[in-house]
Each structure stands twice: as C-alpha cells, then as structure tokens.
Design a protein around this motif. Structure first.
Motif, PDB file in Angstrom:
ATOM      1  N   PHE A  40       0.838  -1.194   0.000  1.00  0.00           N
ATOM      2  CA  PHE A  40       0.000   0.000   0.000  1.00  0.00           C
ATOM      3  C   PHE A  40       0.882   1.257   0.000  1.00  0.00           C
ATOM      4  CE2 PHE A  40      -2.586   3.365   1.822  1.00  0.00           C
ATOM      5  CZ  PHE A  40      -3.757   3.242   1.103  1.00  0.00           C
ATOM      6  N   PHE A  41       1.953   1.248   0.783  1.00  0.00           N
ATOM      7  CA  PHE A  41       2.850   2.398   0.839  1.00  0.00           C
ATOM      8  C   PHE A  41       3.530   2.643  -0.507  1.00  0.00           C
ATOM      9  CE2 PHE A  41       3.524   1.853   5.691  1.00  0.00           C
ATOM     10  CZ  PHE A  41       2.342   2.534   5.945  1.00  0.00           C
ATOM     11  N   TYR A  42       3.816   1.581  -1.245  1.00  0.00           N
ATOM     12  CA  TYR A  42       4.438   1.742  -2.566  1.00  0.00           C
ATOM     13  C   TYR A  42       3.489   2.381  -3.569  1.00  0.00           C
ATOM     14  CZ  TYR A  42       8.491  -0.961  -1.150  1.00  0.00           C
ATOM     15  OH  TYR A  42       9.621  -1.386  -0.511  1.00  0.00           O
ATOM     16  N   LEU A  99      -0.086   1.620  12.829  1.00  0.00           N
ATOM     17  CA  LEU A  99      -0.268   0.190  13.050  1.00  0.00           C
ATOM     18  C   LEU A  99       0.967  -0.646  12.702  1.00  0.00           C
ATOM     19  CD1 LEU A  99      -2.247  -2.056  13.849  1.00  0.00           C
ATOM     20  CD2 LEU A  99      -2.952  -2.146  11.448  1.00  0.00           C
ATOM     21  N   LYS A 100       1.653  -0.290  11.634  1.00  0.00           N
ATOM     22  CA  LYS A 100       2.760  -1.127  11.148  1.00  0.00           C
ATOM     23  C   LYS A 100       3.844  -1.375  12.195  1.00  0.00           C
ATOM     24  CE  LYS A 100       5.890  -1.946   7.369  1.00  0.00           C
ATOM     25  NZ  LYS A 100       6.669  -1.410   6.297  1.00  0.00           N
ATOM     26  N   PRO A 101       4.341  -0.359  12.917  1.00  0.00           N
ATOM     27  CA  PRO A 101       5.376  -0.633  13.926  1.00  0.00           C
ATOM     28  C   PRO A 101       4.890  -1.557  15.046  1.00  0.00           C
ATOM     29  CG  PRO A 101       5.143   1.730  13.565  1.00  0.00           C
ATOM     30  CD  PRO A 101       4.080   1.062  12.787  1.00  0.00           C
ATOM     31  N   ILE A 102       3.622  -1.467  15.361  1.00  0.00           N
ATOM     32  CA  ILE A 102       3.054  -2.337  16.393  1.00  0.00           C
ATOM     33  C   ILE A 102       3.078  -3.778  15.911  1.00  0.00           C
ATOM     34  CG2 ILE A 102       0.969  -2.895  17.703  1.00  0.00           C
ATOM     35  CD1 ILE A 102       0.303   0.174  17.416  1.00  0.00           C
ATOM     36  N   LEU A 103       2.669  -3.988  14.671  1.00  0.00           N
ATOM     37  CA  LEU A 103       2.667  -5.338  14.116  1.00  0.00           C
ATOM     38  C   LEU A 103       4.085  -5.879  13.983  1.00  0.00           C
ATOM     39  CD1 LEU A 103      -0.125  -5.018  11.400  1.00  0.00           C
ATOM     40  CD2 LEU A 103      -0.308  -5.922  13.729  1.00  0.00           C
ATOM     41  N   GLU A 113      -2.878   5.959   4.882  1.00  0.00           N
ATOM     42  CA  GLU A 113      -1.445   5.893   5.162  1.00  0.00           C
ATOM     43  C   GLU A 113      -1.160   6.317   6.604  1.00  0.00           C
ATOM     44  OE1 GLU A 113       2.556   7.213   2.844  1.00  0.00           O
ATOM     45  OE2 GLU A 113       1.101   8.807   3.267  1.00  0.00           O
ATOM     46  N   ASP A 114      -1.825   7.372   7.062  1.00  0.00           N
ATOM     47  CA  ASP A 114      -1.634   7.826   8.445  1.00  0.00           C
ATOM     48  C   ASP A 114      -2.014   6.736   9.439  1.00  0.00           C
ATOM     49  OD1 ASP A 114      -0.781  10.284   7.506  1.00  0.00           O
ATOM     50  OD2 ASP A 114      -2.705  11.285   7.845  1.00  0.00           O
ATOM     51  N   ARG A 151      -6.391  12.089  -1.185  1.00  0.00           N
ATOM     52  CA  ARG A 151      -7.013  12.360   0.110  1.00  0.00           C
ATOM     53  C   ARG A 151      -7.255  11.063   0.882  1.00  0.00           C
ATOM     54  NH1 ARG A 151     -12.210  14.912  -0.978  1.00  0.00           N
ATOM     55  NH2 ARG A 151     -10.915  16.597  -1.718  1.00  0.00           N
ATOM     56  N   TYR A 152      -7.802  10.060   0.214  1.00  0.00           N
ATOM     57  CA  TYR A 152      -8.094   8.797   0.886  1.00  0.00           C
ATOM     58  C   TYR A 152      -6.838   7.966   1.102  1.00  0.00           C
ATOM     59  CZ  TYR A 152     -12.933   9.955   0.747  1.00  0.00           C
ATOM     60  OH  TYR A 152     -14.131  10.588   0.972  1.00  0.00           O
TER      61      TYR A 152
END
Length: 131
Positions: free
Chosen positions: A15-17, A43-47, A37-38, A31-32
């Motif tokens: 998704f980030f790519y 969430l990503k660092p937690i996972l 992304e925010d 916008r979406y």
C-alpha cells in the motif's frame, strides 16, 4: 510467527508503494490514500513489534490479521485502479467503507493484544487509532 501477520505487513508495504503510482496523482485518491497511510503508519510498527510474540498466533488475532490484510489489499486495488473518468461517488463510498473496516480491525487487534497481556510498544495507546 504466523503467515497472516506477515501478509498484513506485506499488504501494508505494498500500500505504501502505491504513493509512486500515477493513480495517486488525483486529488480525490490522494485524500483517501493519505488518510489510510496515516492509520497504517501507526499500526505497522506495532505489528512489526509482535512478529515474534507467541500471542500473535491466537485464533482471534489471526482472524483480525486476515481481515485487515484483505481490507488493505482491497483499498490498494481500488486506489490503483482509479481512473479520473470513473465514478467519484462509487470511489468515495468504497474507500470510506474500507477505511472504517481497517480502523475497526486495527482497534480490535490492539484490544486483543492488550487483553493478552503482551507488551506493546510504549508509544501505543488504543486511542491513537481512534482519530
């Protein structure tokens, strides 16, 4: 380490790519994309922190991981397939629905981790995903 958690991390990375894609140049899609992304940046660092944690293999967490992986992938496909001649109303309805599902799954994951008494990173709070 379970496959569905790795799939979530892979889908988030994919998704980030998407930011380098031409379809993201449209203001509506941007916008979406930024909204999602925010959320995923929180969430990503937690996972990533729980990849090697035993509790990450619980059945309830696996269901939540599978759900969020699916919703992130669907939103990525929606953004990637966007064309300026497409229906903006359809895009907004689909994107809003998927973002709500991603947010709900994210909160569910955090609540499950909290209830399993696993150590989450110090900067993590359940309210950080509510906004």
């Amino acid at each position: 380490m379970e496959i569905s958690l790795l799939k979530v991390l892979l889908n988030i990375s994919q998704f980030f790519y998407l930011s380098s894609s031409e379809s993201i140049n449209d203001i509506l899609v941007q916008r979406y994309y930024c909204k999602t992304e925010d959320l995923l940046k929180i969430l990503k660092p937690i996972l990533e922190a729980i990849v090697d944690v035993e509790a990450a293999s619980s059945e309830l967490l696996q269901k939540a991981f599978a759900g969020i992986a699916q919703y992130v992938d669907e939103l990525r496909e929606l953004c990637d397939a966007w064309h300026p001649l497409g229906s903006k109303v359809y895009f907004v309805l689909q994107a809003e629905s998927l973002i709500v599902k991603i947010r709900t799954c994210s909160l569910e994951i955090l609540e499950l981790l909290k209830s399993s008494h696993q150590c989450l990173p110090a900067y993590t709070t359940l309210t950080s995903l509510e906004h």
